[in-house]
Design a protein around this motif. Sequence first.
Motif, short mmCIF file in Angstrom:
data_model
loop_
_atom_site.label_atom_id
_atom_site.label_comp_id
_atom_site.label_asym_id
_atom_site.label_seq_id
_atom_site.Cartn_x
_atom_site.Cartn_y
_atom_site.Cartn_z
N UNK A 48 14.83 -1.18 -8.79
CA UNK A 48 14.48 -1.58 -10.15
C UNK A 48 14.65 -3.08 -10.39
N UNK A 49 15.64 -3.70 -9.76
CA UNK A 49 15.91 -5.11 -10.01
C UNK A 49 15.09 -6.04 -9.12
N UNK A 50 14.26 -5.49 -8.28
CA UNK A 50 13.49 -6.31 -7.35
C UNK A 50 12.32 -6.98 -8.08
N UNK A 51 12.20 -8.29 -7.94
CA UNK A 51 11.14 -9.05 -8.59
C UNK A 51 9.85 -9.01 -7.79
N UNK A 52 9.94 -9.26 -6.49
CA UNK A 52 8.76 -9.29 -5.62
C UNK A 52 8.74 -8.05 -4.75
N UNK A 53 7.63 -7.37 -4.69
CA UNK A 53 7.50 -6.16 -3.90
C UNK A 53 6.59 -6.40 -2.69
N UNK A 54 6.98 -5.79 -1.57
CA UNK A 54 6.13 -5.85 -0.40
C UNK A 54 4.81 -5.12 -0.66
N UNK A 55 3.76 -5.59 -0.04
CA UNK A 55 2.43 -5.02 -0.27
C UNK A 55 1.81 -4.59 1.06
N UNK A 56 1.27 -3.38 1.08
CA UNK A 56 0.53 -2.91 2.25
C UNK A 56 -0.88 -3.48 2.13
N UNK A 57 -1.07 -4.67 2.71
CA UNK A 57 -2.36 -5.34 2.58
C UNK A 57 -3.31 -4.96 3.71
N UNK A 58 -4.42 -5.64 3.81
CA UNK A 58 -5.45 -5.30 4.79
C UNK A 58 -4.94 -5.46 6.22
N UNK A 59 -4.12 -6.50 6.47
CA UNK A 59 -3.59 -6.72 7.82
C UNK A 59 -2.70 -5.55 8.22
N UNK A 60 -1.84 -5.10 7.31
CA UNK A 60 -0.95 -3.97 7.60
C UNK A 60 -1.77 -2.70 7.81
N UNK A 61 -2.80 -2.50 6.98
CA UNK A 61 -3.66 -1.33 7.11
C UNK A 61 -4.29 -1.27 8.50
N UNK A 62 -4.73 -2.42 8.99
CA UNK A 62 -5.35 -2.47 10.31
C UNK A 62 -4.33 -2.18 11.41
N UNK A 63 -3.09 -2.59 11.19
CA UNK A 63 -2.04 -2.36 12.19
C UNK A 63 -1.66 -0.89 12.29
N UNK A 64 -1.57 -0.21 11.16
CA UNK A 64 -1.13 1.19 11.20
C UNK A 64 -2.28 2.14 11.49
N UNK A 65 -3.52 1.70 11.20
CA UNK A 65 -4.69 2.51 11.53
C UNK A 65 -4.91 3.65 10.57
N UNK A 66 -6.03 3.65 9.89
CA UNK A 66 -6.41 4.75 9.01
C UNK A 66 -7.85 5.15 9.33
N UNK A 67 -8.33 6.25 8.79
CA UNK A 67 -9.68 6.71 9.09
C UNK A 67 -10.71 5.77 8.49
N UNK A 68 -11.93 5.81 9.05
CA UNK A 68 -13.01 4.96 8.54
C UNK A 68 -13.31 5.27 7.07
N UNK A 69 -13.25 6.53 6.71
CA UNK A 69 -13.52 6.92 5.33
C UNK A 69 -12.47 6.34 4.39
N UNK A 70 -11.19 6.44 4.77
CA UNK A 70 -10.13 5.88 3.93
C UNK A 70 -10.20 4.36 3.89
N UNK A 71 -10.60 3.74 5.00
CA UNK A 71 -10.70 2.28 5.03
C UNK A 71 -11.81 1.81 4.09
N UNK A 72 -12.89 2.57 4.01
CA UNK A 72 -13.98 2.22 3.11
C UNK A 72 -13.50 2.29 1.66
N UNK A 73 -12.71 3.30 1.33
CA UNK A 73 -12.15 3.41 -0.02
C UNK A 73 -11.22 2.23 -0.30
N UNK A 74 -10.41 1.88 0.72
CA UNK A 74 -9.47 0.76 0.57
C UNK A 74 -10.24 -0.53 0.29
#
Length: 230
Positions: A63-89
């Motif tokens: 609750x007291x955290x000001x800045x939150x980590x974000x799962x951005x496009x680079x992270x998405x590419x690293x963890x790997x998701x389906x083509x359909x989910x990537x299109x939605x992203x």
Amino acid sequence: MLEKTAPVVFQCAICFDDFPEDAVARADGCTHSFCRQCLREYATSKINDRRFPIFCPVCVTEKDRQERGVVNEIVIQQIGISDEDYQIFEELQLTSFCIFLHCRRCKNTMFVDRQELQETKIIVCPLPRCQYTWCQACQQEVEVGGAQHSCDGSSELQYLMEKQGWKPCPGCRTPVQKSEGCNHMTCITPACNVHFCYTDGLMITKGGTRTEIGNAITAHYNKCALFDVV
């Protein structure tokens, strides 16, 4: 004899299992560690729920955290998701900066910059073959090259009055157009009773007896033209 070095491991913040360091996945902007499978499943669930941006699952609980980590496009590419989910992203990414704009003349819908649209009062359809122009606040069409737009029509009315040579009643500001006859005008708006001159727009008198009105008219037109000379 070489000493054996223990492999560097980390504990996934979701499943709490230990994994080798080279299998770690982290959201951009924080140090919380996850295994790729857990972060992939978490990101996929957020994508399917159309939630964007995707914040670190641990950061959102602090609750007291000001800045939150974000799962951005680079992270998405690293963890790997389906083509359909990537299109939605990608669509979610796009809509975070853009917004759908529908033109009611050409019936087309297009992406436009969200911030630019929010800062714009008068919208022009970006399609070259259309160029329909309207007000974002009142949704009324705006005439290009005409009067400055006002949602209540006051600017357009003032422009039309000046263009047509109409005069406002000095008492109630009702627009008056003289078709013929003398320059003595009597406002027909209820409860106004103002007599004024169409030539200079000045009030001659407001109400009074017939004699008082006649005297005021005579006094005014002793120095002003009662009839236009052609």
